[in-house]
Scaffold this motif. Structure first.
Motif, PDB file in Angstrom:
ATOM      1  N   GLY A 137       0.803  -1.212   0.000  1.00 20.21           N
ATOM      2  CA  GLY A 137       0.000   0.000   0.000  1.00 20.21           C
ATOM      3  C   GLY A 137       0.837   1.263   0.000  1.00 20.21           C
ATOM      4  N   ILE A 138       2.046   1.171  -0.542  1.00 23.07           N
ATOM      5  CA  ILE A 138       2.964   2.313  -0.556  1.00 23.07           C
ATOM      6  C   ILE A 138       2.748   3.134  -1.823  1.00 23.07           C
ATOM      7  CG2 ILE A 138       5.396   2.990  -0.707  1.00 23.07           C
ATOM      8  CD1 ILE A 138       6.076   0.528   0.978  1.00 23.07           C
ATOM      9  N   SER A 139       2.709   4.428  -1.673  1.00 25.68           N
ATOM     10  CA  SER A 139       2.587   5.340  -2.814  1.00 25.68           C
ATOM     11  C   SER A 139       3.979   5.567  -3.407  1.00 25.68           C
ATOM     12  CB  SER A 139       1.985   6.679  -2.358  1.00 25.68           C
ATOM     13  OG  SER A 139       2.052   7.639  -3.398  1.00 25.68           O
ATOM     14  N   LEU A 140       4.212   5.086  -4.624  1.00 25.89           N
ATOM     15  CA  LEU A 140       5.507   5.208  -5.297  1.00 25.89           C
ATOM     16  C   LEU A 140       5.371   6.207  -6.447  1.00 25.89           C
ATOM     17  CD1 LEU A 140       8.442   4.258  -5.659  1.00 25.89           C
ATOM     18  CD2 LEU A 140       7.580   2.370  -7.077  1.00 25.89           C
ATOM     19  N   LYS A 141       6.040   7.364  -6.348  1.00 28.22           N
ATOM     20  CA  LYS A 141       5.928   8.405  -7.361  1.00 28.22           C
ATOM     21  C   LYS A 141       7.295   8.755  -7.940  1.00 28.22           C
ATOM     22  CE  LYS A 141       1.874  10.666  -5.293  1.00 28.22           C
ATOM     23  NZ  LYS A 141       1.339  11.934  -4.738  1.00 28.22           N
ATOM     24  N   LEU A 142       7.292   9.051  -9.237  1.00 23.12           N
ATOM     25  CA  LEU A 142       8.508   9.508  -9.937  1.00 23.12           C
ATOM     26  C   LEU A 142       8.261  10.926 -10.433  1.00 23.12           C
ATOM     27  CD1 LEU A 142      11.295   9.179 -11.298  1.00 23.12           C
ATOM     28  CD2 LEU A 142      10.117   8.111 -13.244  1.00 23.12           C
ATOM     29  N   GLU A 143       9.173  11.844 -10.116  1.00 20.05           N
ATOM     30  CA  GLU A 143       9.067  13.230 -10.539  1.00 20.05           C
ATOM     31  C   GLU A 143      10.371  13.666 -11.195  1.00 20.05           C
ATOM     32  OE1 GLU A 143       8.221  15.390  -6.999  1.00 20.05           O
ATOM     33  OE2 GLU A 143       6.163  14.633  -6.812  1.00 20.05           O
ATOM     34  N   GLY A 144      10.311  14.762 -11.926  1.00 21.61           N
ATOM     35  CA  GLY A 144      11.519  15.317 -12.533  1.00 21.61           C
ATOM     36  C   GLY A 144      11.443  15.340 -14.038  1.00 21.61           C
ATOM     37  N   ASN A 145      12.613  15.351 -14.647  1.00 25.59           N
ATOM     38  CA  ASN A 145      12.674  15.399 -16.107  1.00 25.59           C
ATOM     39  C   ASN A 145      13.929  14.686 -16.589  1.00 25.59           C
ATOM     40  OD1 ASN A 145      14.832  17.358 -15.737  1.00 25.59           O
ATOM     41  ND2 ASN A 145      13.208  18.826 -15.287  1.00 25.59           N
ATOM     42  N   SER A 146      14.056  14.599 -17.894  1.00 24.76           N
ATOM     43  CA  SER A 146      15.157  13.852 -18.505  1.00 24.76           C
ATOM     44  C   SER A 146      16.488  14.583 -18.287  1.00 24.76           C
ATOM     45  CB  SER A 146      14.892  13.670 -19.996  1.00 24.76           C
ATOM     46  OG  SER A 146      15.968  12.981 -20.598  1.00 24.76           O
ATOM     47  N   VAL A 147      17.510  13.838 -17.857  1.00 23.41           N
ATOM     48  CA  VAL A 147      18.863  14.365 -17.687  1.00 23.41           C
ATOM     49  C   VAL A 147      19.845  13.217 -17.938  1.00 23.41           C
ATOM     50  CG1 VAL A 147      18.853  13.931 -15.202  1.00 23.41           C
ATOM     51  CG2 VAL A 147      20.465  15.565 -16.159  1.00 23.41           C
ATOM     52  N   SER A 148      20.921  13.522 -18.652  1.00 20.29           N
ATOM     53  CA  SER A 148      21.871  12.469 -19.034  1.00 20.29           C
ATOM     54  C   SER A 148      23.221  12.669 -18.358  1.00 20.29           C
ATOM     55  CB  SER A 148      22.066  12.453 -20.559  1.00 20.29           C
ATOM     56  OG  SER A 148      20.857  12.093 -21.213  1.00 20.29           O
ATOM     57  N   VAL A 149      23.874  11.559 -18.081  1.00 20.04           N
ATOM     58  CA  VAL A 149      25.262  11.562 -17.590  1.00 20.04           C
ATOM     59  C   VAL A 149      26.032  10.498 -18.363  1.00 20.04           C
ATOM     60  CG1 VAL A 149      24.611  12.314 -15.264  1.00 20.04           C
ATOM     61  CG2 VAL A 149      24.839   9.866 -15.762  1.00 20.04           C
ATOM     62  N   ARG A 150      27.335  10.606 -18.334  1.00 13.63           N
ATOM     63  CA  ARG A 150      28.170   9.592 -18.978  1.00 13.63           C
ATOM     64  C   ARG A 150      28.553   8.557 -17.933  1.00 13.63           C
ATOM     65  NH1 ARG A 150      30.371   8.661 -23.619  1.00 13.63           N
ATOM     66  NH2 ARG A 150      32.348   7.546 -23.850  1.00 13.63           N
ATOM     67  N   GLY A 151      28.115   7.325 -18.165  1.00 15.89           N
ATOM     68  CA  GLY A 151      28.396   6.302 -17.172  1.00 15.89           C
ATOM     69  C   GLY A 151      28.135   4.911 -17.721  1.00 15.89           C
ATOM     70  N   VAL A 152      28.232   3.937 -16.816  1.00 16.61           N
ATOM     71  CA  VAL A 152      27.985   2.538 -17.160  1.00 16.61           C
ATOM     72  C   VAL A 152      26.518   2.239 -16.849  1.00 16.61           C
ATOM     73  CG1 VAL A 152      28.675   0.148 -16.778  1.00 16.61           C
ATOM     74  CG2 VAL A 152      30.374   1.984 -16.585  1.00 16.61           C
ATOM     75  N   ARG A 153      25.737   1.972 -17.872  1.00 16.18           N
ATOM     76  CA  ARG A 153      24.280   1.832 -17.714  1.00 16.18           C
ATOM     77  C   ARG A 153      23.917   0.784 -16.668  1.00 16.18           C
ATOM     78  NH1 ARG A 153      19.843   3.160 -20.718  1.00 16.18           N
ATOM     79  NH2 ARG A 153      21.198   4.056 -22.322  1.00 16.18           N
ATOM     80  N   GLN A 154      24.541  -0.384 -16.736  1.00 18.68           N
ATOM     81  CA  GLN A 154      24.182  -1.471 -15.823  1.00 18.68           C
ATOM     82  C   GLN A 154      24.467  -1.082 -14.371  1.00 18.68           C
ATOM     83  OE1 GLN A 154      26.334  -5.093 -16.510  1.00 18.68           O
ATOM     84  NE2 GLN A 154      25.465  -6.124 -14.728  1.00 18.68           N
ATOM     85  N   VAL A 155      25.634  -0.443 -14.136  1.00 19.57           N
ATOM     86  CA  VAL A 155      26.002  -0.058 -12.774  1.00 19.57           C
ATOM     87  C   VAL A 155      25.054   1.019 -12.264  1.00 19.57           C
ATOM     88  CG1 VAL A 155      27.826   0.936 -11.338  1.00 19.57           C
ATOM     89  CG2 VAL A 155      28.419  -0.686 -13.151  1.00 19.57           C
ATOM     90  N   LEU A 156      24.759   1.998 -13.101  1.00 22.23           N
ATOM     91  CA  LEU A 156      23.833   3.052 -12.690  1.00 22.23           C
ATOM     92  C   LEU A 156      22.458   2.473 -12.349  1.00 22.23           C
ATOM     93  CD1 LEU A 156      24.731   5.837 -15.291  1.00 22.23           C
ATOM     94  CD2 LEU A 156      25.170   5.904 -12.837  1.00 22.23           C
ATOM     95  N   TYR A 157      22.009   1.523 -13.158  1.00 19.28           N
ATOM     96  CA  TYR A 157      20.704   0.904 -12.903  1.00 19.28           C
ATOM     97  C   TYR A 157      20.703   0.207 -11.537  1.00 19.28           C
ATOM     98  CZ  TYR A 157      16.518  -1.947 -13.450  1.00 19.28           C
ATOM     99  OH  TYR A 157      15.299  -2.529 -13.256  1.00 19.28           O
ATOM    100  N   GLU A 158      21.763  -0.558 -11.255  1.00 17.70           N
ATOM    101  CA  GLU A 158      21.823  -1.272  -9.986  1.00 17.70           C
ATOM    102  C   GLU A 158      21.906  -0.305  -8.811  1.00 17.70           C
ATOM    103  OE1 GLU A 158      24.510  -4.520  -9.705  1.00 17.70           O
ATOM    104  OE2 GLU A 158      24.237  -5.128 -11.788  1.00 17.70           O
ATOM    105  N   MET A 159      22.648   0.785  -8.977  1.00 17.07           N
ATOM    106  CA  MET A 159      22.739   1.793  -7.911  1.00 17.07           C
ATOM    107  C   MET A 159      21.357   2.369  -7.614  1.00 17.07           C
ATOM    108  SD  MET A 159      26.076   3.830  -9.312  1.00 17.07           S
ATOM    109  CE  MET A 159      25.739   5.284  -8.306  1.00 17.07           C
ATOM    110  N   PHE A 160      20.667   2.830  -8.651  1.00 17.79           N
ATOM    111  CA  PHE A 160      19.362   3.465  -8.470  1.00 17.79           C
ATOM    112  C   PHE A 160      18.338   2.466  -7.936  1.00 17.79           C
ATOM    113  CE2 PHE A 160      20.298   6.758 -12.047  1.00 17.79           C
ATOM    114  CZ  PHE A 160      21.301   7.292 -11.245  1.00 17.79           C
TER     115      PHE A 160
END
Length: 443
Positions: free
Chosen positions: A321-344
């Motif tokens: 029953g948790i309210s999960l919301k995503l806010e913000g806008n598109s922003v890019s960084v140079r990094g390793v996609r898989q590592v960034l995904y696991e971090m987030f």
């Protein structure tokens, strides 16, 4: 060092002695030559006065014996009338001699002639008498080169004596110079700086000592972490393996009722999934530790990753029953996609896991102060102040009583920490027990 000092000092001593000897000899020879010329001039004037008072009879064999100079008398045509060292009849005409010509014209004349064969020089002084005859007085001396050469024996003895004295003095001075250096405490080089010239070197030694000490501490810390990690890995791997082995053994021996088989199979599946996640996290941490250069860096849209993560966690959030919301806008960084995904994912997953039912989790992606930002904020159980410094350690769990229930491996935030270091990102944590937690990654 001692030999170099000895060589340098010896060179300077020899050079100084030679230059001093040459300079002193040249000055002394110049003075002697000046006095000699003045003596010859005075002698010629005495003889001139004597001849003008007495006549040519004044020139006798006594004059030649009383003076070391050569006395010559010529007539107006340059014919030799008298010579104290030779028979006048055997001497050639002197009318072409420079001193004779000058004396005839000016009343007196002088000339120095060198003999390279004998390394000698002769000073001639001529004066015109009242009757027109020319009186010439000459004296021969050694050349300056021969004078120097004749003194080399004395110079050699003097130089050997000086070098011997210099050798013993340098030995003593070098010992006195090196003694304070040999007594330096290299463990604490700045406590007693014997020579200010050594201070820059000792400062560097002190800095290196501090760096070595820091590196030793880092190695000790790394070794301690390695042992703890090994022990934790062994423990974490052993627990699901023992569960899987126990459930499988019960089923293999027919000790599980048919109606309970699905439950036991689910437990085995759950433990296997947990074991798989643990192994995957350990592998990922190892890669991050090595900072493997084969990791592909590329432009990654953080908002796109956050959308994907929100979609994966939405089902777990709905169950609580948790309210999960995503806010913000598109922003890019140079990094390793898989590592960034696991971090987030790990940050957001922890927020969902440690937020009570009917709570809320907000994810923000955008820019702050010109930097790309990923932020997760919840109103969950929070983290005590004394625990906040350790939550990024491997296998460290704040809520140890519910660690099994949450299903985490204890490596999620450690992956976040190492991933942030790989991407040169900063982690900020704000949390208060009972009110929630806010974790921000700034790139």
């Amino acid at each position: 060092m001692k030999q170099r000092i000895l060589n340098h000092v010896s060179f300077l001593v020899i050079l100084s002695v030679l230059l001093t000897f040459v300079a002193a000899s040249t000055v002394m020879y110049s003075k002697f030559s000046t006095y000699m010329k003045e003596g010859v001039r005075d002698e010629a004037q005495y003889i001139r006065v004597g001849m003008e008072e007495v006549g040519e009879e004044f020139l006798s064999d006594k004059v030649g014996r009383l003076t070391g100079s050569r006395v010559t008398l010529t007539d107006r045509d340059g014919n030799v009338l008298y010579d104290s060292e030779a028979d006048p009849k055997e001497l050639s005409n002197h009318s072409d001699r420079p001193e004779f010509i000058q004396a005839m014209e000016e009343g007196e004349g002088e000339k120095v002639r060198f003999s390279e064969t004998l390394s000698e020089q002769t000073f001639y002084y001529a004066v015109r008498l009242e009757n027109g005859e020319i009186l010439r007085v000459a004296r021969t001396t050694e050349s300056v080169f021969l004078t120097l050469m004749s003194s080399f024996t004395l110079l050699g003895v003097l130089m050997v004596a000086i070098l011997l004295l210099e050798f013993f003095l340098v030995q003593k001075q070098t010992r006195d110079l090196i003694a304070p250096i040999n007594e330096l405490d290299l463990e604490h080089p700045l406590k007693n700086v014997c020579y200010e010239e050594l201070r820059p070197l000792l400062v560097r030694v002190d800095q290196q000592n501090q760096q070595i000490a820091a590196q030793v501490e880092e190695l000790k810390s790394a070794e301690t972490m390695r042992r703890e990690f090994s022990a934790n890995v062994s423990h974490e791997l052993k627990t699901p393996l023992m569960s899987i082995s126990g459930y499988a053994e019960l089923m293999m021996n027919g000790m599980v009722r048919p109606e309970n088989v699905p439950d036991f199979s689910g437990r085995i599946y759950h433990e296997a999934s947990r074991l798989s996640s643990l192994v995957a996290d350990i592998i990922q941490l190892s890669r991050l530790d090595e900072k493997s250069s084969d990791m592909p860096f590329e432009a990654v849209d953080l908002f796109e990753l956050a959308e994907d993560i929100t979609g994966h966690l939405s089902q777990a959030a709905e169950k609580k029953g948790i309210s999960l919301k995503l806010e913000g806008n598109s922003v890019s960084v140079r990094g390793v996609r898989q590592v960034l995904y696991e971090m987030f994912y790990n940050v957001a997953d922890n927020a969902v896991k440690y937020t009570q039912e009917d709570g809320s989790v907000k994810i923000f992606v955008g820019k702050s102060e010109g930097h790309a930002v990923y932020c997760v904020e919840d109103n969950g159980i929070g983290i005590p102040k004394e625990e906040q410094g350790r939550i990024f350690e491997r296998f460290y769990r704040v809520d140890k009583s519910h660690s099994r229930q949450t299903g985490g491996t204890g490596l999620g935030l450690s992956i976040v920490k190492h991933g942030a270091a790989l991407h040169h990102a900063q982690i900020s944590l704000n949390s208060e027990p009972g009110k929630g937690t806010r974790i921000e990654l700034k790139f």
